[in-house]
Design a protein around this motif. Sequence first.
Motif, PDB file in Angstrom:
ATOM      1  N   LEU A   1       1.264 -17.777   4.125  1.00  0.00           N
ATOM      2  CA  LEU A   1       0.632 -16.382   3.831  1.00  0.00           C
ATOM      3  C   LEU A   1       1.621 -15.458   3.486  1.00  0.00           C
ATOM      4  O   LEU A   1       1.084 -14.436   2.621  1.00  0.00           O
ATOM      5  CB  LEU A   1      -0.168 -15.960   5.320  1.00  0.00           C
ATOM      6  N   PHE A   2       2.744 -15.192   3.999  1.00  0.00           N
ATOM      7  CA  PHE A   2       3.607 -14.173   3.398  1.00  0.00           C
ATOM      8  C   PHE A   2       4.173 -14.467   2.123  1.00  0.00           C
ATOM      9  O   PHE A   2       4.253 -13.496   1.323  1.00  0.00           O
ATOM     10  CB  PHE A   2       5.051 -14.290   4.489  1.00  0.00           C
ATOM     11  N   ALA A   3       4.274 -15.582   1.628  1.00  0.00           N
ATOM     12  CA  ALA A   3       4.497 -15.993   0.402  1.00  0.00           C
ATOM     13  C   ALA A   3       3.384 -15.285  -0.655  1.00  0.00           C
ATOM     14  O   ALA A   3       3.980 -15.088  -1.867  1.00  0.00           O
ATOM     15  CB  ALA A   3       4.554 -17.395   0.180  1.00  0.00           C
ATOM     16  N   VAL A   4       2.464 -15.438  -0.281  1.00  0.00           N
ATOM     17  CA  VAL A   4       1.214 -14.697  -0.991  1.00  0.00           C
ATOM     18  C   VAL A   4       1.448 -13.114  -0.792  1.00  0.00           C
ATOM     19  O   VAL A   4       1.080 -12.604  -1.656  1.00  0.00           O
ATOM     20  CB  VAL A   4      -0.227 -15.215  -0.441  1.00  0.00           C
ATOM     21  N   ALA A   5       1.452 -12.626   0.384  1.00  0.00           N
ATOM     22  CA  ALA A   5       1.230 -11.175   0.742  1.00  0.00           C
ATOM     23  C   ALA A   5       2.566 -10.407   0.080  1.00  0.00           C
ATOM     24  O   ALA A   5       2.372  -9.444  -0.553  1.00  0.00           O
ATOM     25  CB  ALA A   5       1.554 -11.167   2.251  1.00  0.00           C
ATOM     26  N   GLU A   6       3.863 -11.129   0.028  1.00  0.00           N
ATOM     27  CA  GLU A   6       4.931 -10.503  -0.385  1.00  0.00           C
ATOM     28  C   GLU A   6       4.798  -9.930  -2.130  1.00  0.00           C
ATOM     29  O   GLU A   6       5.219  -8.824  -2.324  1.00  0.00           O
ATOM     30  CB  GLU A   6       6.147 -11.004  -0.237  1.00  0.00           C
ATOM     31  N   PRO A   7       4.613 -10.789  -2.712  1.00  0.00           N
ATOM     32  CA  PRO A   7       4.375 -10.470  -4.479  1.00  0.00           C
ATOM     33  C   PRO A   7       3.334  -9.229  -4.485  1.00  0.00           C
ATOM     34  O   PRO A   7       3.200  -8.516  -5.166  1.00  0.00           O
ATOM     35  CB  PRO A   7       4.073 -11.669  -5.023  1.00  0.00           C
ATOM     36  N   LEU A   8       2.097  -9.073  -3.453  1.00  0.00           N
ATOM     37  CA  LEU A   8       1.075  -8.412  -3.739  1.00  0.00           C
ATOM     38  C   LEU A   8       1.658  -7.170  -2.903  1.00  0.00           C
ATOM     39  O   LEU A   8       0.607  -5.992  -2.765  1.00  0.00           O
ATOM     40  CB  LEU A   8      -0.018  -9.116  -3.013  1.00  0.00           C
TER      41      LEU A   8
ATOM     42  N   LEU B   1      -5.157  -1.269  -6.433  1.00  0.00           N
ATOM     43  CA  LEU B   1      -3.848  -1.837  -6.779  1.00  0.00           C
ATOM     44  C   LEU B   1      -3.827  -2.677  -5.424  1.00  0.00           C
ATOM     45  O   LEU B   1      -3.711  -2.673  -4.323  1.00  0.00           O
ATOM     46  CB  LEU B   1      -2.843  -0.788  -6.221  1.00  0.00           C
ATOM     47  N   ASN B   2      -3.836  -4.272  -5.684  1.00  0.00           N
ATOM     48  CA  ASN B   2      -3.684  -5.257  -4.896  1.00  0.00           C
ATOM     49  C   ASN B   2      -4.898  -5.149  -3.803  1.00  0.00           C
ATOM     50  O   ASN B   2      -4.548  -5.342  -2.176  1.00  0.00           O
ATOM     51  CB  ASN B   2      -2.499  -5.359  -4.199  1.00  0.00           C
ATOM     52  N   GLY B   3      -5.904  -4.945  -4.164  1.00  0.00           N
ATOM     53  CA  GLY B   3      -7.353  -4.747  -3.375  1.00  0.00           C
ATOM     54  C   GLY B   3      -7.424  -3.438  -2.437  1.00  0.00           C
ATOM     55  O   GLY B   3      -8.521  -3.221  -1.816  1.00  0.00           O
ATOM     56  N   ARG B   4      -6.592  -2.547  -2.597  1.00  0.00           N
ATOM     57  CA  ARG B   4      -6.922  -1.304  -1.926  1.00  0.00           C
ATOM     58  C   ARG B   4      -6.876   0.088  -3.005  1.00  0.00           C
ATOM     59  O   ARG B   4      -6.331  -0.058  -4.019  1.00  0.00           O
ATOM     60  CB  ARG B   4      -5.446  -0.759  -1.284  1.00  0.00           C
ATOM     61  N   ARG B   5      -7.753   0.825  -2.683  1.00  0.00           N
ATOM     62  CA  ARG B   5      -8.004   1.972  -3.705  1.00  0.00           C
ATOM     63  C   ARG B   5      -7.004   2.880  -3.672  1.00  0.00           C
ATOM     64  O   ARG B   5      -6.666   3.283  -2.547  1.00  0.00           O
ATOM     65  CB  ARG B   5      -9.546   2.527  -3.220  1.00  0.00           C
ATOM     66  N   ILE B   6      -6.488   3.322  -4.676  1.00  0.00           N
ATOM     67  CA  ILE B   6      -5.380   4.305  -4.617  1.00  0.00           C
ATOM     68  C   ILE B   6      -5.907   5.840  -4.512  1.00  0.00           C
ATOM     69  O   ILE B   6      -6.900   6.054  -5.193  1.00  0.00           O
ATOM     70  CB  ILE B   6      -4.436   4.117  -5.866  1.00  0.00           C
ATOM     71  N   ASP B   7      -5.380   6.262  -4.051  1.00  0.00           N
ATOM     72  CA  ASP B   7      -5.503   7.855  -3.924  1.00  0.00           C
ATOM     73  C   ASP B   7      -4.554   8.671  -4.576  1.00  0.00           C
ATOM     74  O   ASP B   7      -3.489   9.108  -3.936  1.00  0.00           O
ATOM     75  CB  ASP B   7      -5.793   8.476  -2.628  1.00  0.00           C
ATOM     76  N   GLY B   8      -4.727   9.014  -5.986  1.00  0.00           N
ATOM     77  CA  GLY B   8      -3.439   9.842  -6.803  1.00  0.00           C
ATOM     78  C   GLY B   8      -2.756   8.698  -7.423  1.00  0.00           C
ATOM     79  O   GLY B   8      -2.976   8.105  -8.633  1.00  0.00           O
ATOM     80  N   CYS B   9      -1.734   8.174  -6.674  1.00  0.00           N
ATOM     81  CA  CYS B   9      -0.778   7.119  -7.585  1.00  0.00           C
ATOM     82  C   CYS B   9      -0.158   6.013  -6.526  1.00  0.00           C
ATOM     83  O   CYS B   9      -0.241   6.308  -5.409  1.00  0.00           O
ATOM     84  CB  CYS B   9       0.246   7.725  -8.363  1.00  0.00           C
ATOM     85  N   GLY B  10       0.320   5.042  -7.148  1.00  0.00           N
ATOM     86  CA  GLY B  10       0.945   3.892  -6.338  1.00  0.00           C
ATOM     87  C   GLY B  10       2.000   3.276  -7.219  1.00  0.00           C
ATOM     88  O   GLY B  10       1.849   3.134  -8.419  1.00  0.00           O
ATOM     89  N   SER B  11       3.213   2.771  -6.554  1.00  0.00           N
ATOM     90  CA  SER B  11       4.190   2.327  -7.060  1.00  0.00           C
ATOM     91  C   SER B  11       3.929   0.834  -7.578  1.00  0.00           C
ATOM     92  O   SER B  11       3.140  -0.119  -6.989  1.00  0.00           O
ATOM     93  CB  SER B  11       5.327   2.207  -6.295  1.00  0.00           C
ATOM     94  N   LEU B  12       4.295   0.291  -8.761  1.00  0.00           N
ATOM     95  CA  LEU B  12       3.727  -1.001  -9.441  1.00  0.00           C
ATOM     96  C   LEU B  12       5.002  -2.009  -9.156  1.00  0.00           C
ATOM     97  O   LEU B  12       6.360  -1.669  -9.434  1.00  0.00           O
ATOM     98  CB  LEU B  12       3.366  -0.996 -10.693  1.00  0.00           C
ATOM     99  N   ALA B  13       4.777  -3.118  -9.200  1.00  0.00           N
ATOM    100  CA  ALA B  13       5.809  -4.435  -9.323  1.00  0.00           C
ATOM    101  C   ALA B  13       5.393  -5.458  -9.835  1.00  0.00           C
ATOM    102  O   ALA B  13       3.932  -5.520  -9.880  1.00  0.00           O
ATOM    103  CB  ALA B  13       6.513  -4.713  -7.956  1.00  0.00           C
ATOM    104  N   ALA B  14       6.143  -6.123 -10.528  1.00  0.00           N
ATOM    105  CA  ALA B  14       5.686  -7.650 -11.244  1.00  0.00           C
ATOM    106  C   ALA B  14       4.804  -8.310 -10.288  1.00  0.00           C
ATOM    107  O   ALA B  14       5.214  -8.701  -9.078  1.00  0.00           O
ATOM    108  CB  ALA B  14       6.749  -8.510 -11.613  1.00  0.00           C
ATOM    109  N   GLY B  15       3.745  -8.769 -10.542  1.00  0.00           N
ATOM    110  CA  GLY B  15       2.631  -9.687  -9.911  1.00  0.00           C
ATOM    111  C   GLY B  15       1.531  -8.680  -9.337  1.00  0.00           C
ATOM    112  O   GLY B  15       0.758  -9.444  -8.673  1.00  0.00           O
TER     113      GLY B  15
END
Length: 368
Positions: A179-186, A73-87
């Motif tokens: 950079l934060f404009a890219v980071a925030e949606p992710l 999820l957004n470049g990070r391997r999830i362990d179990g589950c992760g919350s999702l958002a648009a983008g």
Amino acid sequence: MNEQGDWYLEGFTDGSQRVWRTAVRSSPFRIGRHPHADLCLPSLDVSQHHAEIRRTADGLQLVDLGSTNGTYLNGRRIDGCGSLAAGDVLRIAGLELRLVQRRNDAPSGLCSTFPLSGEAHRELTAALELSRGFSSLLEERRVRVDFQPVVRLVDGSTYGYEVLGRGLLDGREVPPRELFAVAEPLGRAVELSAAFRACGAADAAALPGEPVLFMNVHPDELNDGRRLLASVAELAGGLPRPLPMAMEIHEAAVTDLEQLIALRDGLAALGSSIAFDDFGTGQARLFELADVGPRYLKFDRAWIRDLDRASRRRELIATLVQLVKSLGIVTIAEGVEQPPEVAICEELGFDLAQGFFFARPAPAASFR
């Protein structure tokens, strides 16, 4: 369909260069190589039952189903589950998908998966490339910082430095706002903020004396005060020599007083403090100033610009400066660029100042 629109996954899911959009209609929504999966991905790298999306009371969650090659999820391997958002960008083994929320635009008569136009192809390609580039930026720590002096108005000596981050993205150096404009949606703004501070702490070894390090805090970090305090404690332990730090918090982020007071006390125990940044850009939060009692207050550059030609503004600033100082708070004028502004800021009672008149941001070694 809700008011905001339905959820979809977009990606190059069939090995071709065509973009497909798949509606996420069921819960759980199963993703895998199995032919009966809600989204079947015909790749041997994908497990039969790889992952699923679940609807909960709090929103969507991505759950890994014990896959062999992992769910990211957004470049990070999830362990179990992760919350999702648009983008958000999902990577199922080696296949990338973007989660979007749109009005239902499926052509009449088609099933839940349908092809998109060439424009969608270009948009998705750009979004995925940006996500990959940003993930690499964080993983490879392709960030650097400059330092801008904060000076004492009484004698022009250096009191401290603000740490200002930069990053290398798409082969060019990108300022923090972009950079934060890219980071925030992710969902990776907290990581980026922490990376800048870590880089600043490491580079501080080259700074002369024992200056205060003014470090920026992203508003999202205030949602988890314990994590922020742990980050500051780790920084303090890794500094080349004991240096005081001030965490800069934008005044618009000051919403939970109890949370801010707890953070203030936690930082004080670590030998650090709070600085309210950009004071006056929105609602001037005077009650919060009195209750939280930050160590520093930075007046936004909009207050300082052309101060020599704004007599009524000077009267207001003089009153505010004296009020703030009566609360035991150190006042800082930001964006000082012209000689008349320096003289007036000193006349108005500011303790410290920062701006191009004194120095532009530069690497730490240049201040030796």
